[in-house]
Design an enzyme around this catalytic site. Structure first.
Site, PDB file in Angstrom:
ATOM      1  N   CYS A  39      38.986  -9.309  -1.032  1.00 36.43           N
ATOM      2  CA  CYS A  39      40.337  -9.002  -0.569  1.00 36.43           C
ATOM      3  C   CYS A  39      40.850  -7.836  -1.415  1.00 36.43           C
ATOM      4  O   CYS A  39      40.848  -7.916  -2.650  1.00 36.43           O
ATOM      5  CB  CYS A  39      41.245 -10.215  -0.722  1.00 36.43           C
TER       6      CYS A  39
ATOM      7  N   GLU B 129      16.650  -2.152  12.233  1.00 36.64           N
ATOM      8  CA  GLU B 129      15.660  -2.923  11.475  1.00 36.64           C
ATOM      9  C   GLU B 129      16.399  -4.032  10.725  1.00 36.64           C
ATOM     10  O   GLU B 129      17.384  -3.777  10.031  1.00 36.64           O
ATOM     11  CB  GLU B 129      14.917  -1.982  10.518  1.00 36.64           C
ATOM     12  N   LEU B 130      15.952  -5.273  10.895  1.00 36.05           N
ATOM     13  CA  LEU B 130      16.707  -6.438  10.431  1.00 36.05           C
ATOM     14  C   LEU B 130      16.817  -6.569   8.913  1.00 36.05           C
ATOM     15  O   LEU B 130      17.875  -6.934   8.402  1.00 36.05           O
ATOM     16  CB  LEU B 130      16.118  -7.718  11.022  1.00 36.05           C
TER      17      LEU B 130
ATOM     18  N   ASP C 284      36.399 -12.793   0.394  1.00 32.10           N
ATOM     19  CA  ASP C 284      36.635 -13.110   1.799  1.00 32.10           C
ATOM     20  C   ASP C 284      35.272 -13.350   2.430  1.00 32.10           C
ATOM     21  O   ASP C 284      34.341 -12.563   2.225  1.00 32.10           O
ATOM     22  CB  ASP C 284      37.328 -11.947   2.529  1.00 32.10           C
TER      23      ASP C 284
END
Length: 128
Positions: free
Chosen positions: A39, A62-63, A46
Protein backbone atom coordinates in the site's frame (compact mmCIF):
# COMPACT_ATOMS: atom_id res chain seq x y z
CA UNK A 1 9.05 1.69 -1.16
CA UNK A 2 8.37 3.17 -4.62
CA UNK A 3 6.57 6.42 -5.22
CA UNK A 4 2.78 5.93 -5.26
CA UNK A 5 2.45 7.99 -8.45
CA UNK A 6 4.44 5.57 -10.59
CA UNK A 7 4.75 1.80 -10.60
CA UNK A 8 8.32 0.89 -11.54
CA UNK A 9 7.99 -1.56 -14.40
CA UNK A 10 9.97 -4.77 -14.53
CA UNK A 11 9.03 -5.32 -18.18
CA UNK A 12 12.49 -6.70 -19.03
CA UNK A 13 11.71 -9.79 -16.93
CA UNK A 14 8.87 -10.81 -19.24
CA UNK A 15 9.58 -13.19 -22.11
CA UNK A 16 7.52 -14.45 -25.02
CA UNK A 17 7.67 -17.29 -27.52
CA UNK A 18 6.23 -17.82 -31.00
CA UNK A 19 2.53 -18.67 -31.02
CA UNK A 20 2.34 -22.27 -32.31
CA UNK A 21 -1.07 -21.59 -33.93
CA UNK A 22 -1.25 -17.92 -34.98
CA UNK A 23 -3.84 -18.68 -37.67
CA UNK A 24 -6.43 -19.50 -34.98
CA UNK A 25 -8.03 -17.45 -32.21
CA UNK A 26 -7.87 -19.34 -28.92
CA UNK A 27 -8.08 -18.10 -25.36
CA UNK A 28 -5.23 -18.43 -22.87
CA UNK A 29 -6.25 -17.97 -19.23
CA UNK A 30 -3.63 -17.56 -16.51
CA UNK A 31 -4.37 -17.34 -12.80
CA UNK A 32 -1.92 -15.68 -10.39
CA UNK A 33 -3.44 -16.09 -6.90
CA UNK A 34 -0.42 -14.97 -4.85
CA UNK A 35 0.18 -11.38 -6.00
CA UNK A 36 1.54 -8.96 -3.40
CA UNK A 37 2.44 -5.29 -3.51
CA UNK A 38 2.62 -2.60 -0.84
CA UNK A 39 0.00 0.00 0.00
CA UNK A 40 1.61 3.32 -1.01
CA UNK A 41 -0.04 5.09 1.94
CA UNK A 42 0.69 2.69 4.81
CA UNK A 43 3.46 0.42 3.51
CA UNK A 44 1.35 -2.59 4.52
CA UNK A 45 1.11 -5.53 2.09
CA UNK A 46 -1.81 -5.73 -0.30
CA UNK A 47 -2.72 -9.17 -1.61
CA UNK A 48 -4.53 -9.88 -4.86
CA UNK A 49 -5.69 -12.64 -7.12
CA UNK A 50 -4.88 -11.80 -10.76
CA UNK A 51 -6.51 -13.40 -13.79
CA UNK A 52 -4.98 -12.72 -17.19
CA UNK A 53 -6.95 -13.85 -20.24
CA UNK A 54 -5.76 -13.22 -23.77
CA UNK A 55 -5.93 -14.23 -27.41
CA UNK A 56 -2.38 -14.35 -28.75
CA UNK A 57 -1.33 -12.95 -32.10
CA UNK A 58 2.25 -13.82 -33.06
CA UNK A 59 3.61 -14.27 -29.50
CA UNK A 60 2.60 -15.98 -26.25
CA UNK A 61 3.70 -15.07 -22.72
CA UNK A 62 6.26 -17.41 -21.18
CA UNK A 63 4.87 -18.57 -17.82
CA UNK A 64 8.01 -18.71 -15.68
CA UNK A 65 8.89 -15.14 -16.65
CA UNK A 66 5.32 -14.07 -15.79
CA UNK A 67 5.66 -15.64 -12.34
CA UNK A 68 8.94 -13.83 -11.66
CA UNK A 69 7.50 -10.58 -13.05
CA UNK A 70 4.45 -10.80 -10.77
CA UNK A 71 6.70 -11.51 -7.77
CA UNK A 72 8.74 -8.38 -8.59
CA UNK A 73 5.94 -6.18 -7.21
CA UNK A 74 6.27 -7.53 -3.63
CA UNK A 75 8.34 -4.61 -2.35
CA UNK A 76 6.77 -1.89 -4.49
CA UNK A 77 4.23 0.67 -3.39
CA UNK A 78 1.36 0.88 -5.86
CA UNK A 79 -2.28 1.82 -5.95
CA UNK A 80 -4.48 -1.03 -7.18
CA UNK A 81 -5.52 0.88 -10.29
CA UNK A 82 -1.94 1.78 -11.22
CA UNK A 83 -0.47 -1.68 -10.77
CA UNK A 84 -3.27 -3.40 -12.72
CA UNK A 85 -2.86 -1.01 -15.64
CA UNK A 86 0.94 -1.33 -15.50
CA UNK A 87 0.67 -5.11 -15.73
CA UNK A 88 -1.62 -4.76 -18.75
CA UNK A 89 0.75 -2.29 -20.45
CA UNK A 90 3.79 -4.50 -19.86
CA UNK A 91 2.07 -7.63 -21.14
CA UNK A 92 0.85 -5.84 -24.27
CA UNK A 93 4.38 -4.56 -24.92
CA UNK A 94 5.78 -8.10 -24.70
CA UNK A 95 3.23 -10.10 -26.72
CA UNK A 96 0.97 -7.63 -28.63
CA UNK A 97 -2.16 -9.80 -28.21
CA UNK A 98 -5.33 -9.64 -30.31
CA UNK A 99 -7.30 -9.35 -27.07
CA UNK A 100 -6.38 -9.19 -23.40
CA UNK A 101 -8.17 -8.76 -20.09
CA UNK A 102 -6.33 -8.30 -16.81
CA UNK A 103 -8.33 -8.50 -13.60
CA UNK A 104 -6.88 -7.84 -10.18
CA UNK A 105 -9.12 -8.85 -7.27
CA UNK A 106 -7.55 -7.27 -4.18
CA UNK A 107 -8.33 -8.83 -0.82
CA UNK A 108 -10.18 -6.98 1.91
CA UNK A 109 -8.50 -3.98 3.49
CA UNK A 110 -10.46 -1.80 5.87
CA UNK A 111 -13.60 -3.79 5.14
CA UNK A 112 -13.44 -3.12 1.37
CA UNK A 113 -12.42 -5.39 -1.49
CA UNK A 114 -11.40 -3.88 -4.81
CA UNK A 115 -11.51 -5.46 -8.26
CA UNK A 116 -9.85 -3.69 -11.18
CA UNK A 117 -10.55 -4.96 -14.71
CA UNK A 118 -8.83 -3.60 -17.82
CA UNK A 119 -9.31 -4.74 -21.42
CA UNK A 120 -7.37 -4.35 -24.64
CA UNK A 121 -8.60 -5.00 -28.19
CA UNK A 122 -5.99 -4.89 -30.94
CA UNK A 123 -7.04 -2.84 -33.91
CA UNK A 124 -7.18 -5.02 -36.99
CA UNK A 125 -6.29 -3.73 -40.42
CA UNK A 126 -9.31 -3.09 -42.66
CA UNK A 127 -7.26 -3.36 -45.86
CA UNK A 128 -8.26 -6.12 -48.27
Amino acid sequence: MSSPEKVEPQRAILESFANPNPQRDYEIDMHCPEFTCLCPKTGQPDFADFRITYVADEKCIELKSLKIYMWSFRDRGAFHEAVTNQIMDDLIAVCDPRYMQVQGAFYVRGGITTTITVEHHKERSTEA
